[in-house]
Design a protein around this motif. Structure first.
Motif, PDB file in Angstrom:
ATOM      1  N   ASP A   1       0.833  -1.209   0.000  1.00 47.03           N
ATOM      2  CA  ASP A   1       0.000   0.000   0.000  1.00 47.03           C
ATOM      3  C   ASP A   1       0.865   1.256   0.000  1.00 47.03           C
ATOM      4  O   ASP A   1       0.581   2.222  -0.712  1.00 47.03           O
ATOM      5  CB  ASP A   1      -0.934   0.003   1.206  1.00 47.03           C
ATOM      6  CG  ASP A   1      -1.968  -1.109   1.163  1.00 47.03           C
ATOM      7  OD1 ASP A   1      -2.211  -1.689   0.074  1.00 47.03           O
ATOM      8  OD2 ASP A   1      -2.528  -1.418   2.235  1.00 47.03           O
ATOM      9  N   TRP A   2       1.946   1.249   0.798  1.00 46.68           N
ATOM     10  CA  TRP A   2       2.868   2.377   0.847  1.00 46.68           C
ATOM     11  C   TRP A   2       3.486   2.623  -0.529  1.00 46.68           C
ATOM     12  O   TRP A   2       3.530   3.759  -1.017  1.00 46.68           O
ATOM     13  CB  TRP A   2       3.974   2.131   1.883  1.00 46.68           C
ATOM     14  CG  TRP A   2       5.092   3.119   1.789  1.00 46.68           C
ATOM     15  CD1 TRP A   2       5.136   4.357   2.354  1.00 46.68           C
ATOM     16  CD2 TRP A   2       6.320   2.965   1.055  1.00 46.68           C
ATOM     17  NE1 TRP A   2       6.320   4.984   2.015  1.00 46.68           N
ATOM     18  CE2 TRP A   2       7.062   4.148   1.224  1.00 46.68           C
ATOM     19  CE3 TRP A   2       6.860   1.935   0.281  1.00 46.68           C
ATOM     20  CZ2 TRP A   2       8.313   4.331   0.645  1.00 46.68           C
ATOM     21  CZ3 TRP A   2       8.109   2.123  -0.286  1.00 46.68           C
ATOM     22  CH2 TRP A   2       8.821   3.307  -0.100  1.00 46.68           C
ATOM     23  N   ALA A   3       3.972   1.565  -1.152  1.00 47.77           N
ATOM     24  CA  ALA A   3       4.636   1.694  -2.453  1.00 47.77           C
ATOM     25  C   ALA A   3       3.674   2.222  -3.516  1.00 47.77           C
ATOM     26  O   ALA A   3       4.026   3.092  -4.314  1.00 47.77           O
ATOM     27  CB  ALA A   3       5.236   0.353  -2.879  1.00 47.77           C
ATOM     28  N   ARG A   4       2.470   1.699  -3.511  1.00 44.66           N
ATOM     29  CA  ARG A   4       1.461   2.151  -4.478  1.00 44.66           C
ATOM     30  C   ARG A   4       1.174   3.642  -4.269  1.00 44.66           C
ATOM     31  O   ARG A   4       1.175   4.430  -5.216  1.00 44.66           O
ATOM     32  CB  ARG A   4       0.192   1.313  -4.309  1.00 44.66           C
ATOM     33  CG  ARG A   4      -0.800   1.426  -5.429  1.00 44.66           C
ATOM     34  CD  ARG A   4      -1.982   0.466  -5.246  1.00 44.66           C
ATOM     35  NE  ARG A   4      -1.570  -0.929  -5.270  1.00 44.66           N
ATOM     36  CZ  ARG A   4      -1.554  -1.749  -4.199  1.00 44.66           C
ATOM     37  NH1 ARG A   4      -1.945  -1.313  -3.018  1.00 44.66           N
ATOM     38  NH2 ARG A   4      -1.171  -3.001  -4.316  1.00 44.66           N
ATOM     39  N   ALA A   5       0.949   4.045  -3.013  1.00 40.31           N
ATOM     40  CA  ALA A   5       0.641   5.448  -2.704  1.00 40.31           C
ATOM     41  C   ALA A   5       1.821   6.364  -3.029  1.00 40.31           C
ATOM     42  O   ALA A   5       1.624   7.533  -3.384  1.00 40.31           O
ATOM     43  CB  ALA A   5       0.253   5.590  -1.237  1.00 40.31           C
ATOM     44  N   ALA A   6       3.036   5.845  -2.934  1.00 44.52           N
ATOM     45  CA  ALA A   6       4.236   6.638  -3.216  1.00 44.52           C
ATOM     46  C   ALA A   6       4.536   6.726  -4.711  1.00 44.52           C
ATOM     47  O   ALA A   6       5.484   7.392  -5.107  1.00 44.52           O
ATOM     48  CB  ALA A   6       5.439   6.047  -2.474  1.00 44.52           C
ATOM     49  N   GLY A   7       3.728   6.051  -5.543  1.00 42.38           N
ATOM     50  CA  GLY A   7       3.886   6.158  -6.987  1.00 42.38           C
ATOM     51  C   GLY A   7       4.771   5.112  -7.638  1.00 42.38           C
ATOM     52  O   GLY A   7       5.061   5.210  -8.838  1.00 42.38           O
ATOM     53  N   PHE A   8       5.199   4.114  -6.887  1.00 40.83           N
ATOM     54  CA  PHE A   8       5.979   3.028  -7.492  1.00 40.83           C
ATOM     55  C   PHE A   8       5.078   2.189  -8.382  1.00 40.83           C
ATOM     56  O   PHE A   8       3.870   2.095  -8.162  1.00 40.83           O
ATOM     57  CB  PHE A   8       6.598   2.140  -6.401  1.00 40.83           C
ATOM     58  CG  PHE A   8       7.677   2.811  -5.608  1.00 40.83           C
ATOM     59  CD1 PHE A   8       8.968   2.892  -6.106  1.00 40.83           C
ATOM     60  CD2 PHE A   8       7.413   3.357  -4.363  1.00 40.83           C
ATOM     61  CE1 PHE A   8       9.979   3.513  -5.376  1.00 40.83           C
ATOM     62  CE2 PHE A   8       8.401   3.970  -3.621  1.00 40.83           C
ATOM     63  CZ  PHE A   8       9.690   4.049  -4.134  1.00 40.83           C
ATOM     64  N   ARG A   9       5.652   1.579  -9.407  1.00 38.62           N
ATOM     65  CA  ARG A   9       4.882   0.754 -10.346  1.00 38.62           C
ATOM     66  C   ARG A   9       4.984  -0.735 -10.029  1.00 38.62           C
ATOM     67  O   ARG A   9       4.113  -1.507 -10.391  1.00 38.62           O
ATOM     68  CB  ARG A   9       5.350   1.011 -11.770  1.00 38.62           C
ATOM     69  CG  ARG A   9       5.061   2.446 -12.234  1.00 38.62           C
ATOM     70  CD  ARG A   9       5.581   2.707 -13.624  1.00 38.62           C
ATOM     71  NE  ARG A   9       5.193   1.724 -14.594  1.00 38.62           N
ATOM     72  CZ  ARG A   9       4.071   1.752 -15.330  1.00 38.62           C
ATOM     73  NH1 ARG A   9       3.224   2.741 -15.175  1.00 38.62           N
ATOM     74  NH2 ARG A   9       3.824   0.805 -16.211  1.00 38.62           N
TER      75      ARG A   9
END
Length: 162
Positions: A104-112
Motif C-alpha cells: 500500500d505504501w509503495a502504491r501510494a508513493a507512486g511506485f509501479r
C-alpha cells in the motif's frame, strides 16, 4: 495490531529479534556478526524511504518492515521491502500485515512494481506468503546463498505489479 512509523526509540525492542534472525543466517544476506549500531543504520531508513513497526495493544513490537526504492535513476519506479517478525510472535499474521502495508505504501508513493532481490528459496514460509500476495519468482540464482544447515541454496528474485 497497529502498524506505525518506527523511531530510534523502537530500536531497543527491534534489536533482540533482528539480531537473532540475522545471526541465525537462514534468511538475510547480512553479515552474521552485524553489530547493533550498524544494524540500526541499515534498518531504520530516512524519508522518503520508510521503516515501520507492528505493535500490539500494549505497544509490544511484534515485527518490523523497511521499504525503499530498489533502484535509482530510470529504475526509481521500482520499490523493495524487507520484513522481520519477532519469532515469539510468528504465526499471528504480522508478516502478512507488514507486507500488505508495504504494498500500500509503495502504491501510494507512486511506485509501479515491487521487487525482492534475495528471497532464500528454503524460506518456504516467506515464499508462500509472497506468492499469496501476488509475487512471482522471476528467476533464481543457483547457490546464491550459503545456508547454515542446507548448504548452498538458491536466491529468488520476486516481483509483482502494483
Amino acid at each position: 495490531m497497529l502498524i506505525r512509523e518506527a523511531t530510534a526509540r523502537d530500536w531497543p525492542a527491534i534489536w533482540p529479534f533482528f539480531h537473532e534472525i540475522v545471526a541465525a543466517g537462514e534468511t538475510f544476506t547480512y553479515p552474521l556478526d552485524l553489530g547493533r549500531e550498524q544494524g540500526r543504520d541499515w534498518w531504520l531508513l530516512a524519508s522518503p524511504n520508510r521503516t515501520v513497526v507492528a505493535v500490539d495493544d500494549a505497544g509490544t513490537v511484534l515485527g518490523t518492515a523497511k521499504m525503499n526504492n530498489n533502484h535509482l535513476g530510470n529504475g526509481a519506479h521500482i520499490a523493495s521491502a524487507s520484513y522481520m517478525v519477532d519469532p515469539a510472535h510468528s504465526g499471528r499474521g504480522v508478516g502478512r500485515a507488514l507486507c500488505q502495508y508495504s504494498l500500500d505504501w509503495a502504491r501510494a508513493a507512486g511506485f509501479r512494481r515491487m521487487q525482492f532481490n534475495a528471497v532464500v528459496e528454503t524460506n518456504a514460509h516467506a515464499v508462500r506468503l509472497y506468492r499469496s500476495l501476488g509475487f512471482e519468482v522471476l528467476g533464481t540464482l543457483p547457490e546464491g546463498f550459503r545456508h547454515p544447515t542446507e548448504g548452498y541454496v538458491g536466491l529468488h528474485i520476486m516481483h509483482r505489479a502494483l
